[in-house]
Design an enzyme around this catalytic site. Sequence first.
Site, PDB file in Angstrom:
ATOM      1  CE1 TYR A 169       2.741   5.941  -3.232  1.00 42.46           C
ATOM      2  CE2 TYR A 169       1.480   4.280  -4.407  1.00 42.46           C
ATOM      3  CZ  TYR A 169       2.633   4.665  -3.743  1.00 42.46           C
ATOM      4  OH  TYR A 169       3.660   3.763  -3.591  1.00 42.46           O
ATOM      5  N   GLY A 170      -2.245  10.414  -3.583  1.00 44.10           N
ATOM      6  CA  GLY A 170      -3.291  11.286  -4.122  1.00 44.10           C
ATOM      7  C   GLY A 170      -2.822  12.406  -5.041  1.00 44.10           C
ATOM      8  CG  ASP A 211      -1.818   1.258   1.255  1.00 42.71           C
ATOM      9  OD1 ASP A 211      -2.387   1.602   0.199  1.00 42.71           O
ATOM     10  OD2 ASP A 211      -1.947   1.909   2.306  1.00 42.71           O
ATOM     11  CB  SER A 212       0.165   4.742  -0.924  1.00 45.89           C
ATOM     12  OG  SER A 212      -1.028   4.882  -0.167  1.00 45.89           O
ATOM     13  CB  CYS A 250      -9.922   4.722  -0.087  1.00 48.36           C
ATOM     14  SG  CYS A 250      -8.365   5.272   0.665  1.00 48.36           S
ATOM     15  CB  THR A 251      -6.961   0.059   1.816  1.00 47.50           C
ATOM     16  OG1 THR A 251      -5.860   0.894   1.423  1.00 47.50           O
ATOM     17  CG2 THR A 251      -7.267  -0.927   0.710  1.00 47.50           C
ATOM     18  CG  HIS A 252      -6.003   5.371   4.178  1.00 43.06           C
ATOM     19  ND1 HIS A 252      -5.338   4.906   3.072  1.00 43.06           N
ATOM     20  CD2 HIS A 252      -5.059   5.920   4.984  1.00 43.06           C
ATOM     21  CE1 HIS A 252      -4.054   5.189   3.195  1.00 43.06           C
ATOM     22  NE2 HIS A 252      -3.862   5.797   4.350  1.00 43.06           N
ATOM     23  CB  CYS A 267      -2.872   0.875  -2.664  1.00 44.49           C
ATOM     24  SG  CYS A 267      -2.925   2.639  -3.014  1.00 44.49           S
ATOM     25  CG  ASN A 268      -9.318   0.689  -3.396  1.00 46.62           C
ATOM     26  OD1 ASN A 268     -10.101  -0.063  -3.947  1.00 46.62           O
ATOM     27  ND2 ASN A 268      -9.095   0.650  -2.090  1.00 46.62           N
ATOM     28  CB  THR A 269      -4.706   5.262  -5.283  1.00 48.23           C
ATOM     29  OG1 THR A 269      -5.705   5.765  -4.390  1.00 48.23           O
ATOM     30  CG2 THR A 269      -4.187   6.377  -6.152  1.00 48.23           C
TER      31      THR A 269
HETATM   32  N1  DGL Z   1      -5.068   3.374   0.679  1.00 43.91           N
HETATM   33  C1  DGL Z   1      -4.976   4.015  -0.611  1.00 43.91           C
HETATM   34  C2  DGL Z   1      -6.193   3.607  -1.454  1.00 43.91           C
HETATM   35  O1  DGL Z   1      -6.768   2.550  -1.198  1.00 43.91           O
HETATM   36  C3  DGL Z   1      -4.765   5.489  -0.419  1.00 43.91           C
HETATM   37  C4  DGL Z   1      -4.122   6.113  -1.596  1.00 43.91           C
HETATM   38  C5  DGL Z   1      -3.268   7.331  -1.313  1.00 43.91           C
HETATM   39  O2  DGL Z   1      -2.157   7.165  -0.834  1.00 43.91           O
HETATM   40  O3  DGL Z   1      -3.735   8.430  -1.643  1.00 43.91           O
HETATM   41  O4  DGL Z   1      -6.572   4.271  -2.392  1.00 43.91           O
END
Ligand code: DGL
Length: 278
Positions: free
Chosen positions: A39-40, A7-8, A204-206, A70-72
């Site tokens: 990563y946004g 993940d990021s 988003c995994t957060h 990480c979905n992104t």
């Molecule tokens: N947990 C990441 C996701 O699922 C966050 C991405 C990020 O770092 O912006 O999208």
Amino acid sequence: MNIGVFDSGSGGLTVARALDDAFPARNFIYLGDHANAPYGDRSVDEIYRLTIFGLERLFQENCSLVVVACNTAAARGLRRLQREWLPVAHPTRRVLGVIVPVVEEVTGVPWTADQKPLPRSVEAPNTTVAVFATKHTVESRAFAGEIYKRAPHIEVWQEACPRLVPLIESDAPDNVIESAVGRYVISLKDRMSGRSPDVCILGCTHYPLIEPIFRKFLPFKTRILSQPSVTARSLADYLKRHPEFPVSTIGTRRFLTTGKPELASRIASRFYGRAITF
Ligand code: DGL
């Protein structure tokens, strides 16, 4: 053999925890790219490059299979890297994501099926699905496009929530997060002419961390999908079909970060549910 989880930053720990619970005898190595999170604000190419860098690191740790939690990263680069990079650089390794399991769950159509709508968990026609996710994930239309291909009767409404990852990672007070979530949910409902979605994807995994806050703004009838448990079920199914990834007997867990280990360890329990050391 080890299974990697990437993940990021810390969000993927919500998925790692579900996988750890579901597969106690397997070895997991988590890698959080905290040095480059979130990563946004990064470009698609940067996200692609950073994801490959993370995968290389996990492959060095003898991970034959990696879940990009990480979905992104999955929305922006997974398909491309599965097609262009992996077969050339590491033909025997496999990389999975967290979007496919959710799309399969919502539509009831297996990824590999030839897009014949077979709704399972969402039976009614004209079902409405809300996707709350990062700007990249929403702009990629990964959830919306893939759901539409399989179940065109499902209406998908997306809302980008660019403030949430930075707020969660910085441990912002609940009332600040609550007002941000409230604004995103209201904005989505306004566009839906005041209706509430039947199903809600926290893409988003957060966000599992703040699911109770989303729940406050959504009626009881809205089913909020748990991406970590859906991913764990999907991985169980995958491993059953792929005996080339045998189970070990030890069940070790290691947590790596590209950032500061003390800092990552300090906030990890919020995501993982118990103390861990990076
Ligand atoms: N947990 C990441 C996701 O699922 C966050 C991405 C990020 O770092 O912006 O999208």
